[in-house]
Design an enzyme around this catalytic site. Structure first.
Site, PDB file in Angstrom:
ATOM      1  N   LYS A 135       8.503  -1.417  -1.292  1.00 18.11           N
ATOM      2  CA  LYS A 135       7.682  -0.724  -0.301  1.00 18.11           C
ATOM      3  C   LYS A 135       8.559  -0.160   0.822  1.00 18.11           C
ATOM      4  CE  LYS A 135       4.559   0.584   2.527  1.00 18.11           C
ATOM      5  NZ  LYS A 135       3.220   0.990   2.650  1.00 18.11           N
ATOM      6  N   CYS A 162       4.154   3.954   9.760  1.00 17.92           N
ATOM      7  CA  CYS A 162       4.990   3.276   8.766  1.00 17.92           C
ATOM      8  C   CYS A 162       6.473   3.644   8.750  1.00 17.92           C
ATOM      9  CB  CYS A 162       4.410   3.506   7.378  1.00 17.92           C
ATOM     10  SG  CYS A 162       3.062   2.369   7.059  1.00 17.92           S
ATOM     11  N   GLU A 169       0.828  -1.191   0.000  1.00 13.16           N
ATOM     12  CA  GLU A 169       0.000   0.000   0.000  1.00 13.16           C
ATOM     13  C   GLU A 169       0.866   1.246   0.000  1.00 13.16           C
ATOM     14  OE1 GLU A 169      -3.392   0.128  -0.377  1.00 13.16           O
ATOM     15  OE2 GLU A 169      -2.384   1.977  -0.873  1.00 13.16           O
TER      16      GLU A 169
HETATM   17  C1  UDX Z   1      -1.578  -1.936   9.330  1.00 15.46           C
HETATM   18  C2  UDX Z   1      -0.078  -1.800   9.528  1.00 15.46           C
HETATM   19  O1  UDX Z   1       0.149  -0.900  10.569  1.00 15.46           O
HETATM   20  C3  UDX Z   1       0.622  -1.332   8.304  1.00 15.46           C
HETATM   21  O2  UDX Z   1       1.982  -1.416   8.449  1.00 15.46           O
HETATM   22  C4  UDX Z   1       0.273  -2.190   7.199  1.00 15.46           C
HETATM   23  O3  UDX Z   1       0.830  -1.679   6.020  1.00 15.46           O
HETATM   24  C5  UDX Z   1      -1.207  -2.370   7.070  1.00 15.46           C
HETATM   25  O4  UDX Z   1      -1.800  -2.769   8.275  1.00 15.46           O
HETATM   26  P1  UDX Z   1      -3.420  -0.119   9.626  1.00 15.46           P
HETATM   27  O5  UDX Z   1      -4.598  -0.525   8.814  1.00 15.46           O
HETATM   28  O6  UDX Z   1      -3.128   1.325   9.730  1.00 15.46           O
HETATM   29  O7  UDX Z   1      -2.073  -0.668   9.047  1.00 15.46           O
HETATM   30  O8  UDX Z   1      -3.478  -0.861  11.050  1.00 15.46           O
HETATM   31  P2  UDX Z   1      -4.643  -0.877  12.093  1.00 15.46           P
HETATM   32  O9  UDX Z   1      -5.460   0.370  11.978  1.00 15.46           O
HETATM   33  O10 UDX Z   1      -4.035  -1.253  13.386  1.00 15.46           O
HETATM   34  O11 UDX Z   1      -5.594  -2.086  11.603  1.00 15.46           O
HETATM   35  C6  UDX Z   1      -5.267  -3.417  11.645  1.00 15.46           C
HETATM   36  C7  UDX Z   1      -6.544  -4.198  12.028  1.00 15.46           C
HETATM   37  O12 UDX Z   1      -6.293  -5.595  11.891  1.00 15.46           O
HETATM   38  C8  UDX Z   1      -7.013  -3.967  13.456  1.00 15.46           C
HETATM   39  O13 UDX Z   1      -8.328  -3.455  13.455  1.00 15.46           O
HETATM   40  C9  UDX Z   1      -6.963  -5.367  14.101  1.00 15.46           C
HETATM   41  O14 UDX Z   1      -8.007  -5.607  15.013  1.00 15.46           O
HETATM   42  C10 UDX Z   1      -7.077  -6.263  12.870  1.00 15.46           C
HETATM   43  N1  UDX Z   1      -6.575  -7.634  13.081  1.00 15.46           N
HETATM   44  C11 UDX Z   1      -5.314  -7.847  13.557  1.00 15.46           C
HETATM   45  C12 UDX Z   1      -7.394  -8.725  12.784  1.00 15.46           C
HETATM   46  O15 UDX Z   1      -8.545  -8.544  12.392  1.00 15.46           O
HETATM   47  N2  UDX Z   1      -6.902  -9.993  12.957  1.00 15.46           N
HETATM   48  C13 UDX Z   1      -5.663 -10.244  13.431  1.00 15.46           C
HETATM   49  O16 UDX Z   1      -5.285 -11.400  13.575  1.00 15.46           O
HETATM   50  C14 UDX Z   1      -4.837  -9.124  13.729  1.00 15.46           C
HETATM   51  C1  UDX Z   2       3.440   7.092   4.497  1.00 16.10           C
HETATM   52  C2  UDX Z   2       3.749   7.057   2.987  1.00 16.10           C
HETATM   53  O1  UDX Z   2       3.660   8.389   2.465  1.00 16.10           O
HETATM   54  C3  UDX Z   2       2.775   6.142   2.277  1.00 16.10           C
HETATM   55  O2  UDX Z   2       3.110   6.028   0.908  1.00 16.10           O
HETATM   56  C4  UDX Z   2       2.817   4.763   2.953  1.00 16.10           C
HETATM   57  O3  UDX Z   2       1.883   3.890   2.351  1.00 16.10           O
HETATM   58  C5  UDX Z   2       2.528   4.875   4.420  1.00 16.10           C
HETATM   59  O4  UDX Z   2       3.456   5.775   5.027  1.00 16.10           O
HETATM   60  P1  UDX Z   2       1.672   8.343   6.039  1.00 16.10           P
HETATM   61  O5  UDX Z   2       2.568   7.951   7.153  1.00 16.10           O
HETATM   62  O6  UDX Z   2       0.213   8.023   6.154  1.00 16.10           O
HETATM   63  O7  UDX Z   2       2.156   7.677   4.663  1.00 16.10           O
HETATM   64  O8  UDX Z   2       1.760   9.933   5.794  1.00 16.10           O
HETATM   65  P2  UDX Z   2       2.873  10.886   5.149  1.00 16.10           P
HETATM   66  O9  UDX Z   2       2.157  11.950   4.423  1.00 16.10           O
HETATM   67  O10 UDX Z   2       3.873  10.144   4.397  1.00 16.10           O
HETATM   68  O11 UDX Z   2       3.518  11.576   6.429  1.00 16.10           O
HETATM   69  C6  UDX Z   2       4.351  10.868   7.343  1.00 16.10           C
HETATM   70  C7  UDX Z   2       4.953  11.828   8.332  1.00 16.10           C
HETATM   71  O12 UDX Z   2       5.885  12.678   7.690  1.00 16.10           O
HETATM   72  C8  UDX Z   2       3.939  12.758   9.007  1.00 16.10           C
HETATM   73  O13 UDX Z   2       4.273  12.896  10.368  1.00 16.10           O
HETATM   74  C9  UDX Z   2       4.122  14.068   8.269  1.00 16.10           C
HETATM   75  O14 UDX Z   2       3.772  15.189   9.025  1.00 16.10           O
HETATM   76  C10 UDX Z   2       5.607  14.039   7.971  1.00 16.10           C
HETATM   77  N1  UDX Z   2       5.993  14.868   6.814  1.00 16.10           N
HETATM   78  C11 UDX Z   2       5.554  14.556   5.570  1.00 16.10           C
HETATM   79  C12 UDX Z   2       6.834  15.963   6.999  1.00 16.10           C
HETATM   80  O15 UDX Z   2       7.269  16.259   8.132  1.00 16.10           O
HETATM   81  N2  UDX Z   2       7.203  16.698   5.915  1.00 16.10           N
HETATM   82  C13 UDX Z   2       6.787  16.419   4.652  1.00 16.10           C
HETATM   83  O16 UDX Z   2       7.177  17.141   3.718  1.00 16.10           O
HETATM   84  C14 UDX Z   2       5.926  15.312   4.471  1.00 16.10           C
END
Ligand code: UDX
Ligand code: UDX
Length: 475
Positions: free
Chosen positions: A224, A280, A169
């Site tokens: 990624k 991430c 993603e």
């Molecule tokens: C997560 C990871 O943080 C990220 O690195 C990855 O790329 C995608 O998955 P995110 O969707 O942001 O990203 O995580 P989160 O909001 O914590 O959601 C994960 C969900 O999976 C939770 O709601 C959790 O309850 C669920 N889960 C986890 C299951 O349903 N079954 C499991 O066995 C473990």
């Molecule tokens: C990131 C990647 O962008 C995305 O492609 C991946 O799938 C998941 O991780 P995310 O963490 O959701 O996404 O947000 P992003 O916009 O990348 O920002 C990450 C952090 O960097 C934030 O704390 C943001 O405030 C900071 N940031 C971003 C800066 O400080 N300066 C910038 O110019 C851009």
């Protein structure tokens, strides 16, 4: 793999994990593919109930544009369910969107990703799936996870077959719907060409075919990690320059703009701030570092370690500066914290710089009043708990409270710190706020969003990240 015959008519998708990735991604797939039935399952029943709640304001994930899609698709071809086993059983394609946090103990602790959830899901899939199923790894995972998945999936029986694809993603929170609807690329890594074709066909319903890149599975997984490492590195680079600006009188915004006009560098991701947060960047950097250590590449490992070090330093130097400017002590002082989310337009607080800055100030005895338009107080409590912060029993440790009312947090404050770049903070009229702040008043703007024209007309001393401080104020 030779024995894998992909499902003939792909009509049912199951996504395990109804989080920030699973929810928006599946909503966009359902919206663009009305012929597919997409069901998101999660072991967390409360989360599923929240996704099913009538009031769209109660969805567990806040993303601009998400509510509209949920309204259009939910109950038609998008469903949220706790019936994990059944949905696995009937699915043609299963997406894995579960969390893969950094391991807290054991081998690789502090660096490697904990694949516990991925493994549990793989075992459930191998038990409950029927026939031939495509399993898509969407969670950010260490390189070679697909191999682990394949091994677990293919152990149970010889009447079910699995093809594992890596489809990482790239959505960024806050702009997830737009990123999913108009991606720069869709990356699909795998061995079985028929499965790759099936997944490509789904994306090609709305994504230009030229943007769908297919690779081998390891390239996909490593791409990624590398993409996130490069993005994080840009932020640490510009943040390191912000410190030089403050010493020399250069202005970080002007420097960013000048650098960014070079097409080879590009203008994006050059906003200096309080350090990157989110679920991430740090995790993926740590994964990369672990990989380097594992393959005995210490120089490469140290190189990426530096990106994390600068990020931690950036957060710390902000809290140190606040203490220094407020005469070396925060004991009993009221400080307004504007923003707790890790970036604007999300309610996600994972690894938010605000967590660490708040803790540093609490350690100094500050009395924090935290505001955020989307974050709930329970999330802050949980973050402090998860980081073993907020220790009220520790001598000299400060206190904090939360409010959704900006005036309330700013009233009588000695200083305000903008930590998240929410729109409402850029439109604050500081001439008005000055009247209710304690004197002398300070503003620390770590996101460069404050209205400097409004500030110039006040007696508030303000510090803008990456700019020389203006302390010529008369009180
Ligand atoms: C997560 C990871 O943080 C990220 O690195 C990855 O790329 C995608 O998955 P995110 O969707 O942001 O990203 O995580 P989160 O909001 O914590 O959601 C994960 C969900 O999976 C939770 O709601 C959790 O309850 C669920 N889960 C986890 C299951 O349903 N079954 C499991 O066995 C473990
Ligand atoms: C990131 C990647 O962008 C995305 O492609 C991946 O799938 C998941 O991780 P995310 O963490 O959701 O996404 O947000 P992003 O916009 O990348 O920002 C990450 C952090 O960097 C934030 O704390 C943001 O405030 C900071 N940031 C971003 C800066 O400080 N300066 C910038 O110019 C851009």
């Amino acid at each position: 793999m030779d024995t894998f015959t992909p499902p003939k008519n792909v009509s049912k998708i199951c996504c395990i994990g109804a989080g920030y990735v699973g929810g928006p991604t599946m909503a966009v797939i359902a919206d663009n593919c009305p012929d597919l039935k997409v069901t998101i399952v999660d072991v967390n029943k409360e989360r599923i109930d929240a996704w099913n709640s009538k009031n769209l304001k109660n969805l567990p994930v806040f993303e601009p544009g998400l509510e509209n899609i949920i309204e259009r698709t939910r109950g038609k071809n998008l469903f949220f369910s706790s019936n994990v086993h059944y949905e696995i059983q009937i699915a043609d394609i299963i997406f894995l969107c579960v969390n893969t946090p950094t391991k807290s103990n054991g081998l690789g602790a502090g660096k490697a990703s904990d694949l516990k959830w991925i493994e549990i899901c793989a075992r459930e899939i191998s038990t409950y799936a029927k026939g031939n199923t495509i399993v898509v790894e969407k969670s950010t995972v260490p390189v070679k996870t697909a191999e682990v998945l394949k091994n677990i999936l293919n152990t149970k029986s010889n009447d079910k077959f699995f093809s594992v694809l890596s489809n990482p993603e790239f959505l960024a929170e806050g702009s997830a719907i737009n990123d999913l609807q108009n991606p720069d690329r869709v990356l699909i890594g795998g061995e079985d060409q028929n499965s790759i074709k099936i997944l490509s066909q789904i994306y090609s319903k709305w994504v230009d075919k030229n943007k769908i890149i297919t690779t081998n599975v390891w390239s996909s997984e490593l791409s990624k990690l590398s993409a996130n490492a490069f993005l994080a590195q840009r932020i640490s680079s510009i943040n390191s320059i912000s410190a030089i600006c403050e010493k020399t009188g250069a202005d970080i915004k002007e420097v960013s703009k000048s650098i960014g006009t070079d097409k080879r560098i590009g203008e994006k991701f050059l906003r200096s701030g309080p350090g990157f947060g989110g679920s991430c960047f740090q995790k993926d950097l740590l994964n990369l570092i672990y990989l380097c250590d594992f393959y005995n590449l210490p120089e490469v490992s140290q190189y990426w370690e530096g990106v994390i070090q600068i990020n931690n330093w950036q957060k710390q130097r902000i809290s140190r500066l606040v203490v220094e400017k407020l005469f070396g002590t925060l004991n009993g002082k009221k400080i307004a914290i504007l923003g707790f989310a890790f970036k604007a337009n999300t309610n996600d607080t994972r690894e938010s710089p605000s967590i660490f800055i708040c803790n540093d100030l609490l350690e100094e005895g500050a009395n924090l009043h935290i505001h955020d338009p989307q974050v709930q107080e329970t999330q802050i409590i949980q973050e402090f708990k998860d980081h073993s912060f907020n220790n009220p029993n520790k001598e000299g440790y400060g206190s904090w409270e939360f409010s959704k009312d900006i005036d309330k947090v700013i009233k009588d404050a000695n200083a305000a710190i903008i930590v998240t770049e929410w729109d409402e903070y850029s439109s604050i009229n500081w001439q008005e706020k000055e009247k209710i702040m304690s004197k002398p008043s300070w503003l620390f703007d770590t996101r460069l969003v404050s209205n400097s024209k409004s500030l110039e007309k006040t007696n508030i001393t303000y510090w803008r990240l990456g700019n020389k401080i203006n302390e010529d104020k008369n009180y």
